[in-house]
Design an enzyme around this catalytic site. Structure first.
Site, PDB file in Angstrom:
ATOM      1  N   CYS A 123       0.714  -1.184  -0.179  1.00 21.76           N
ATOM      2  CA  CYS A 123       0.051  -0.008   0.030  1.00 21.76           C
ATOM      3  C   CYS A 123       0.900   1.352   0.054  1.00 21.76           C
ATOM      4  O   CYS A 123       1.766   1.164   0.510  1.00 21.76           O
ATOM      5  CB  CYS A 123      -0.921   0.185   1.241  1.00 21.76           C
TER       6      CYS A 123
ATOM      7  N   ARG B 150       5.313  -0.270  -5.961  1.00 21.95           N
ATOM      8  CA  ARG B 150       5.224  -0.892  -4.728  1.00 21.95           C
ATOM      9  C   ARG B 150       4.340  -2.146  -5.149  1.00 21.95           C
ATOM     10  O   ARG B 150       4.464  -2.785  -4.143  1.00 21.95           O
ATOM     11  CB  ARG B 150       4.929  -0.017  -3.638  1.00 21.95           C
TER      12      ARG B 150
ATOM     13  N   TRP C 198      -3.033  -2.729  -1.413  1.00 25.74           N
ATOM     14  CA  TRP C 198      -2.564  -4.016  -1.770  1.00 25.74           C
ATOM     15  C   TRP C 198      -3.641  -4.892  -0.728  1.00 25.74           C
ATOM     16  O   TRP C 198      -3.178  -4.940   0.295  1.00 25.74           O
ATOM     17  CB  TRP C 198      -1.319  -4.055  -1.433  1.00 25.74           C
TER      18      TRP C 198
ATOM     19  N   ASN D  77      -1.860   2.097   5.804  1.00 28.49           N
ATOM     20  CA  ASN D  77      -0.929   1.129   5.512  1.00 28.49           C
ATOM     21  C   ASN D  77      -1.041   0.440   6.654  1.00 28.49           C
ATOM     22  O   ASN D  77      -0.777   0.919   7.880  1.00 28.49           O
ATOM     23  CB  ASN D  77       0.364   1.421   4.931  1.00 28.49           C
ATOM     24  N   GLY D  78      -0.827  -1.152   6.751  1.00 25.98           N
ATOM     25  CA  GLY D  78      -0.732  -1.910   7.943  1.00 25.98           C
ATOM     26  C   GLY D  78      -1.673  -2.771   8.262  1.00 25.98           C
ATOM     27  O   GLY D  78      -2.503  -2.851   7.403  1.00 25.98           O
TER      28      GLY D  78
ATOM     29  N   GLU E  58      19.677 -17.111  -5.493  1.00 25.04           N
ATOM     30  CA  GLU E  58      19.290 -15.865  -5.954  1.00 25.04           C
ATOM     31  C   GLU E  58      18.847 -15.751  -7.375  1.00 25.04           C
ATOM     32  O   GLU E  58      17.852 -15.071  -7.808  1.00 25.04           O
ATOM     33  CB  GLU E  58      20.404 -14.597  -5.582  1.00 25.04           C
TER      34      GLU E  58
ATOM     35  N   LYS F 140      14.964 -14.801  -8.643  1.00 27.43           N
ATOM     36  CA  LYS F 140      14.851 -13.793  -9.552  1.00 27.43           C
ATOM     37  C   LYS F 140      13.876 -14.367 -10.847  1.00 27.43           C
ATOM     38  O   LYS F 140      13.000 -13.619 -11.156  1.00 27.43           O
ATOM     39  CB  LYS F 140      16.280 -13.157 -10.090  1.00 27.43           C
TER      40      LYS F 140
ATOM     41  N   GLU G 117      10.281 -14.831  -9.461  1.00 22.02           N
ATOM     42  CA  GLU G 117       9.376 -13.796  -9.187  1.00 22.02           C
ATOM     43  C   GLU G 117       9.096 -12.837 -10.432  1.00 22.02           C
ATOM     44  O   GLU G 117       8.023 -12.226 -10.267  1.00 22.02           O
ATOM     45  CB  GLU G 117      10.118 -13.029  -8.118  1.00 22.02           C
TER      46      GLU G 117
ATOM     47  N   HIS H 183      21.857 -36.827  -3.983  1.00 15.74           N
ATOM     48  CA  HIS H 183      21.063 -37.271  -2.790  1.00 15.74           C
ATOM     49  C   HIS H 183      19.325 -36.748  -2.925  1.00 15.74           C
ATOM     50  O   HIS H 183      18.869 -37.030  -2.025  1.00 15.74           O
ATOM     51  CB  HIS H 183      21.539 -36.486  -1.535  1.00 15.74           C
TER      52      HIS H 183
ATOM     53  N   LYS I 184       7.051  -4.087  -3.561  1.00 16.53           N
ATOM     54  CA  LYS I 184       8.217  -3.799  -3.241  1.00 16.53           C
ATOM     55  C   LYS I 184       8.803  -3.694  -1.764  1.00 16.53           C
ATOM     56  O   LYS I 184       9.812  -4.400  -1.486  1.00 16.53           O
ATOM     57  CB  LYS I 184       8.690  -2.288  -3.654  1.00 16.53           C
TER      58      LYS I 184
HETATM   59  C1  F6R Z   1      13.320  -9.780  -4.439  1.00 14.41           C
HETATM   60  C2  F6R Z   1      12.923  -8.967  -3.545  1.00 14.41           C
HETATM   61  C3  F6R Z   1      12.419  -9.241  -2.248  1.00 14.41           C
HETATM   62  C4  F6R Z   1      13.072  -8.413  -1.023  1.00 14.41           C
HETATM   63  C5  F6R Z   1      12.500  -8.693   0.393  1.00 14.41           C
HETATM   64  C6  F6R Z   1      13.529  -7.694   1.144  1.00 14.41           C
HETATM   65  O1  F6R Z   1      13.880  -9.513  -5.686  1.00 14.41           O
HETATM   66  O2  F6R Z   1      12.878  -7.861  -3.886  1.00 14.41           O
HETATM   67  O3  F6R Z   1      12.877 -10.521  -1.797  1.00 14.41           O
HETATM   68  O4  F6R Z   1      14.513  -8.597  -1.502  1.00 14.41           O
HETATM   69  O5  F6R Z   1      11.449  -8.348   0.348  1.00 14.41           O
HETATM   70  O6  F6R Z   1      13.382  -6.420   1.058  1.00 14.41           O
HETATM   71  P1  F6R Z   1      14.162  -5.191   1.433  1.00 14.41           P
HETATM   72  O7  F6R Z   1      15.646  -5.553   0.914  1.00 14.41           O
HETATM   73  O8  F6R Z   1      13.382  -3.974   1.241  1.00 14.41           O
HETATM   74  O9  F6R Z   1      14.098  -5.456   3.315  1.00 14.41           O
END
Ligand code: F6R
Length: 608
Positions: free
Chosen positions: A2, A27, A74, A100-101, A483, A487, A490, A506, A603
């Site tokens: 949000c 976001r 959101w 928000n929250g 990672e 990527k 997602e 294994h 985000k």
């Molecule tokens: C992956 C991604 C999320 C963030 C995670 C932590 O591409 O963006 O996995 O890395 O939500 O976010 P921050 O770093 O803002 O605490």
């Protein structure tokens, strides 16, 4: 997640609200709305399920007011719908709230308010706040008092902005676990949950603390605590460039941010390499060499990609400083009653600095007397403020939901920390120099990888239609594999699994077939032979292999290969990761995904 915006000043609020909401689109959200209070009295509201552009199209020309609040939602309580979108109003349509929250005791409050006559028009927890503030805003009670009294009854997290039809000369905002930033203009004030919404209008900002409220008027603001004590807050200056908030000619923010990495890594390194003593200079740690020598263990905490960057950081600290180090999801740590030790250094990692799970983990560690440093990108963010010291990444704002440049800068920051730690312990000056020159070479080497973007796009298109992908790496390569898989899934929604290459035999080898290609990290290090054996095992089961390597493996071991320049072995993971970012990006483009706004993701995850 949000987003909140608000405006009060001499102009019409609506254009700022709509532009601010558009700036917060990155976001992630599913509905949007605005409310304005005009001089003629009353509150006007428009809200829609859908995009900010849909909202803008729905707003009539006469929708004007000098005070306004806006929101991108959101969904957490109730489906995405016009009715559930914010702002929410009380029944007299005097009070409008964006939030928000999560209000954890919303059900209980709803029953009590309904018994007193409130009629609910949405399924949201937020609507409770509108009725609750209205119930306290009786004759002679100031809006800030009504908000304070209402919040005293709320259990949960919030960033809120409240508009009162009878007091259009002010907006009252409050923060508890969800960010609120005040932007100071010339006889006008802005509010947002994220500076990116207001940086075009002002660089002077105040980040509210948890438990703090503010009355915002056109000519200034007053901050105070939940028990009405005035607080004194000095504005800080946002130093990120405005053009960081535009795609700057790239098709997507994600591609732009991948290509920004030579510059963002340079900024993370800037002024921090000490060639004379072959070490790193980190001014913000707030720990001298003697205190650092007393640290026996390092525990790194972060979520998602920040956690994986922490895994790379833990390996760097163990390798260079020989201090046991381990990375753990902050989202798990905070719930498992962790043992906090005096001689352990806790390090929280966060791009946004607002991830609620990471913030809660920091608070839990500190509550038990732990010493916590932050590796954070966003200056002045909640996590940065909560930590005892740390390292800012200076990667610049990361707009794309998928983290790339902040991930790389986090690992670079850990390399600096590991070097600093190492040189305080037993890392020799020669090894220190080896790492210093490898760090200096990184920006140029990243450029070399980025130059292969077209070739990687071709490979991505070839592999993108797979039902799934396996990512494997050994020791230093394993966090890279994790990672890389994260990527890919997602942003392309292709199922991806990461495994230590050593674990394949294994169990997961059973999955290998021509339909499940493997991306294998094959650096030319002491484990090369082991990795080549694993590739042989995959090929023997007709698996396709895309190797990311320093040297092209024999054709019988890999179908395709992306070559990356060699760094020092400890820093190789940084460069091995860059082609995987491009692979994920180009796969998502080939599959026509909305790469900057992947489905179901936000985000910064400011809820539990
Ligand atoms: C992956 C991604 C999320 C963030 C995670 C932590 O591409 O963006 O996995 O890395 O939500 O976010 P921050 O770093 O803002 O605490």
């Amino acid at each position: 997640m949000c987003g909140i915006v608000a405006y009060i000043g001499p102009k019409d609020a609506t254009p700022f609200l709509l532009e601010g909401l558009a700036r917060l689109e990155y976001r992630g959200y599913d509905s949007a709305g605005v409310a304005v209070a005009g001089r003629t009295g009353g509150i006007k509201v428009r809200k829609v399920k859908g995009r900010v552009a849909d909202l803008a199209a729905d707003i009539p020309a006469r929708f004007k007011g000098a005070t306004g609040i806006g929101h991108t939602r959101w969904a957490t309580h109730g489906v995405p719908s016009d009715a559930n979108a914010h702002p929410h109003l009380d029944n007299a349509e005097r009070i409008a709230v964006v939030h928000n929250g999560i209000v954890e005791n919303a059900d209980e409050l709803r029953v009590r308010l309904a018994a007193d006559g409130a009629v609910f028009r949405s399924e949201t927890d937020t609507e409770v706040l509108a009725h609750l503030v209205a119930a306290h805003a009786t004759e002679g009670v100031e809006l800030e008092e009504a908000v304070r009294a209402a919040l005293a009854k709320v259990v949960g997290t919030y960033g809120i902005a409240v508009l009162d039809a009878e007091r259009p000369d002010r907006i009252v905002v409050a923060r508890n676990g969800s960010p609120i930033v005040l932007g100071i203009g010339e006889k006008e004030m802005f509010v947002a949950s994220d500076v990116s919404a207001l940086v075009r209008y002002t660089r002077q900002v105040v980040h509210l603390e948890d438990g703090e409220l503010a009355t915002v008027r056109a000519d200034g603001f007053r901050t105070f605590t939940e028990d009405a004590r005035t607080t004194h807050r000095q504005p800080s200056t946002v130093d990120w460039e405005i053009d960081s908030y535009d795609t700057g000619g790239y098709e997507h923010f994600l591609l732009k941010e991948i290509h920004e990495q030579p510059g963002s890594v340079e900024r993370t390194l800037s002024g921090r390499l000490d060639e004379r003593f072959a070490t790193a200079h980190l001014g913000g740690l707030n720990l001298d060499a003697r205190e650092l020598r007393e640290i026996r263990r390092v525990k790194i905490l972060g979520c998602g990609s920040a956690y994986y960057a922490g895994e790379m950081g833990a390996q760097l600290i163990e390798e260079l400083a020989r201090i046991p180090a381990h990375s753990e999801p902050a989202s798990e740590f905070r719930y498992r009653n962790p043992v906090i030790e005096a001689d352990t250094l806790y390090i929280a990692v966060s791009q946004s600095g607002e991830t609620y799970d990471t913030l809660a983990a920091v608070q839990e560690a500190k509550r038990k007397g732990g010493r916590v440093l932050g590796v954070v990108n966003t200056v002045g963010s909640a996590i940065a403020r909560e930590c005892d010291g740390g390292i800012y990444l200076h990667a610049g704002p990361e707009i794309s939901v998928a983290s790339t440049k902040a991930f790389t800068s986090t690992v670079v920051a850990f390399a600096l920390l590991a070097l600093h730690f190492g040189r305080i312990h037993d890392l020799s000056p020669a090894d220190g120099r080896r790492i210093v020159s490898a760090l200096k070479a990184l920006p140029g080497q990243i450029r070399e990888v980025l130059a292969q973007s077209d070739e990687i796009a071709r490979l991505a298109a070839e592999y993108a239609d797979s039902t799934g992908m396996m990512f494997i790496g050994r020791v230093r390569g394993y966090p890279v594999a994790r990672e890389g898989a994260q990527k890919l899934k997602e942003i392309s929604y292709v199922h991806a699994e990461a495994y230590p290459a050593s674990e394949l035999k294994h169990g997961p080898l059973a999955l290998i077939s021509p339909e499940l290609p493997t991306v294998a990290l094959v650096p030319d290090d002491e484990l090369l032979d082991k990795n080549l054996t694993t590739l042989g095992e995959i090929k023997a089961r007709s698996g396709r292999v895309l190797a990311v390597a320093h040297r092209r493996p024999e054709a019988r071991l890999a179908d395709h290969c992306i070559l990356v320049p060699r760094s020092e072995p400890e820093l190789d993971p940084l460069l091995l990761n860059i082609p995987l970012q491009l692979l994920a990006y180009h796969a998502a483009v080939a599959l026509k995904r909305d790469v900057d706004k992947p489905r179901n993701l936000a985000k910064s995850v400011t809820v539990e």
